[in-house]
Design an enzyme around this catalytic site. Structure first.
Site, PDB file in Angstrom:
ATOM      1  N   ARG A 151       0.899  -1.162   0.000  1.00 30.70           N
ATOM      2  CA  ARG A 151       0.000   0.000   0.000  1.00 30.70           C
ATOM      3  C   ARG A 151       0.936   1.210   0.000  1.00 30.70           C
ATOM      4  O   ARG A 151       1.468   1.580   1.037  1.00 30.70           O
ATOM      5  CB  ARG A 151      -0.885  -0.004   1.242  1.00 30.70           C
ATOM      6  CG  ARG A 151      -1.845  -1.208   1.327  1.00 30.70           C
ATOM      7  CD  ARG A 151      -2.881  -0.966   2.390  1.00 30.70           C
ATOM      8  NE  ARG A 151      -3.640  -2.159   2.741  1.00 30.70           N
ATOM      9  CZ  ARG A 151      -4.713  -2.598   2.081  1.00 30.70           C
ATOM     10  NH1 ARG A 151      -5.134  -1.958   1.015  1.00 30.70           N
ATOM     11  NH2 ARG A 151      -5.355  -3.668   2.490  1.00 30.70           N
ATOM     12  N   ASP A 162     -16.286  -5.220  -3.371  1.00 31.51           N
ATOM     13  CA  ASP A 162     -16.971  -3.928  -3.231  1.00 31.51           C
ATOM     14  C   ASP A 162     -16.806  -3.033  -4.466  1.00 31.51           C
ATOM     15  O   ASP A 162     -16.851  -1.814  -4.353  1.00 31.51           O
ATOM     16  CB  ASP A 162     -16.439  -3.196  -1.981  1.00 31.51           C
ATOM     17  CG  ASP A 162     -14.939  -2.977  -2.029  1.00 31.51           C
ATOM     18  OD1 ASP A 162     -14.278  -3.557  -2.910  1.00 31.51           O
ATOM     19  OD2 ASP A 162     -14.418  -2.233  -1.193  1.00 31.51           O
TER      20      ASP A 162
HETATM   21  O1  F6P Z   1      -9.258  -4.432   1.261  1.00 33.81           O
HETATM   22  C1  F6P Z   1      -9.081  -5.730   1.694  1.00 33.81           C
HETATM   23  C2  F6P Z   1      -8.916  -5.806   3.169  1.00 33.81           C
HETATM   24  O2  F6P Z   1      -8.688  -7.164   3.415  1.00 33.81           O
HETATM   25  C3  F6P Z   1     -10.048  -5.251   4.024  1.00 33.81           C
HETATM   26  O3  F6P Z   1     -11.163  -6.092   4.137  1.00 33.81           O
HETATM   27  C4  F6P Z   1      -9.334  -5.041   5.341  1.00 33.81           C
HETATM   28  O4  F6P Z   1      -9.981  -4.091   6.116  1.00 33.81           O
HETATM   29  C5  F6P Z   1      -7.979  -4.574   4.901  1.00 33.81           C
HETATM   30  O5  F6P Z   1      -7.760  -5.106   3.623  1.00 33.81           O
HETATM   31  C6  F6P Z   1      -6.831  -4.930   5.815  1.00 33.81           C
HETATM   32  O6  F6P Z   1      -5.668  -4.389   5.288  1.00 33.81           O
HETATM   33  P1  F6P Z   1      -4.196  -4.625   5.840  1.00 33.81           P
HETATM   34  O7  F6P Z   1      -3.787  -6.018   5.456  1.00 33.81           O
HETATM   35  O8  F6P Z   1      -3.376  -3.605   5.142  1.00 33.81           O
HETATM   36  O9  F6P Z   1      -4.263  -4.465   7.308  1.00 33.81           O
END
Ligand code: F6P
Length: 322
Positions: free
Chosen positions: A72, A130
């Site tokens: 990210r 989504d």
């Molecule tokens: O967008 C996918 C997702 O799995 C969401 O459902 C969840 O809130 C988020 O990613 C968690 O992200 P990370 O792995 O960055 O904590």
């Protein structure tokens, strides 16, 4: 089109590898040079590009995660980061790219296409389901099956001890994982962000219709306005001190694992269609499958978060969860 790139970005999801395999092999079959960009937009900024061929995607169709890795990227949200990414895209002679990811990934792809002469298309890779323009995103089917498998196990122990279990599943903004896995596991209650005051309704129902049930399973999406599983537990404990409650947070097990067959087929179709889309001049669209047919949706529409729960499903849950 002679040279394209492919990358995975944002949260990983089972089936991304199957999609990547389809992109690489379809492109190679058409004589297109393919670069895989590692770590999504971070790798784009850093120039972490690797040339891929049919063999580089051998034996990955069954693997969860993404062999290209993901991230990210905060840097890509800055003007400097984007400029750096643009320079790398130009340096490697990329004319088109396939972005595999969710809404953030497509927003990034759209922004890049505005400052760079590159055609971007997307494949929906997220467990959240989504996005507008596809019945199922890559990863969703596997994730809901992972949840159902876990909840089936939790139900065994819940029933043995006459306990109420509050199971928290992923979904910051979207309740579709909770809704489908809740229906599939026969949950007594499902709490999702899209329906306000559902905790109140649930608290009443637990007393009215489910008095005689010894054990209960409540599925709560992490983004529910009630505030997550521990908050729901507190509310239930206050209203029903006679219930013995436990919390189980499934977390990232929902994001891993071998993709289901449906996932592999959908991901392969989308990856194949993405390269075809680039070759036929499409740009800034997400590939989706609606009613079993490939559909192209502009990125701007795909990311609108309009896929709410089907009201008829919520009505059904109300009847069946008794
Ligand atoms: O967008 C996918 C997702 O799995 C969401 O459902 C969840 O809130 C988020 O990613 C968690 O992200 P990370 O792995 O960055 O904590």
């Amino acid at each position: 089109m002679k040279t394209i790139a492919v990358y995975t970005s944002g949260g990983d999801s089972p089936g991304m590898n199957a999609c990547l395999r389809a992109v690489v092999r379809t492109a190679v079959n058409s004589g297109i040079t393919v670069y895989g960009i590692r770590y999504g937009y971070e790798g784009m900024i850093e120039g972490d590009f690797i040339k891929m061929d049919a063999r580089s995607v051998a034996n990955i169709i069954h693997r969860g995660g993404t062999i290209l890795k993901t991230a990210r990227s905060k840097r890509f949200l800055t003007a400097e980061g984007m400029q750096q990414a643009k320079l790398q895209i130009e340096k490697f002679g990329i004319e088109g790219a396939v972005a595999i990811g969710g809404d953030g990934t497509f927003r990034g792809a759209l922004a890049l296409s505005k400052i760079c002469n590159v055609h971007m298309v997307g494949c929906p890779g997220t467990i959240d389901n989504d996005l507008v323009g596809t019945d199922f995103t890559i990863g969703y089917d596997t994730a809901i099956n992972t949840v159902v498998e876990a909840v089936d196990k939790i139900r065994d122990t819940a029933e043995s001890h006459n306990r109420v279990f509050i199971v928290e599943v992923m979904g910051r903004d979207a309740g579709l994982i909770a809704l489908y896995s809740g229906i599939g596991s026969g949950a007594e209650g499902i709490l999702i962000p899209e329906t306000k005051n559902d905790l109140e309704v649930l608290l009443n129902r637990l007393g009215e219709h489910q008095r005689e049930k010894h054990s209960k399973i409540i599925i709560v999406a992490e983004g529910d306005e009630a505030g997550g599983a521990f908050k729901v537990q507190t509310a239930i404990n206050e209203k029903y001190p006679q219930f013995e409650t436990r919390v189980s947070i499934l977390g990232h097990i929902q994001r891993g694992g071998s993709p289901s067959c449906m996932e592999r087929v959908n991901a392969s179709r989308m990856g194949y269609a993405a390269v075809d889309a680039l070759q036929t001049g499409k740009k800034s669209v997400m590939i989706g499958i609606v009613n079993r047919k490939i559909l192209y949706t502009p990125f701007t529409d795909a990311v609108k978060h309009l896929v709410g729960p089907d009201p008829s499903l919520l009505k059904m849950v109300d009847v069946l969860a008794r």
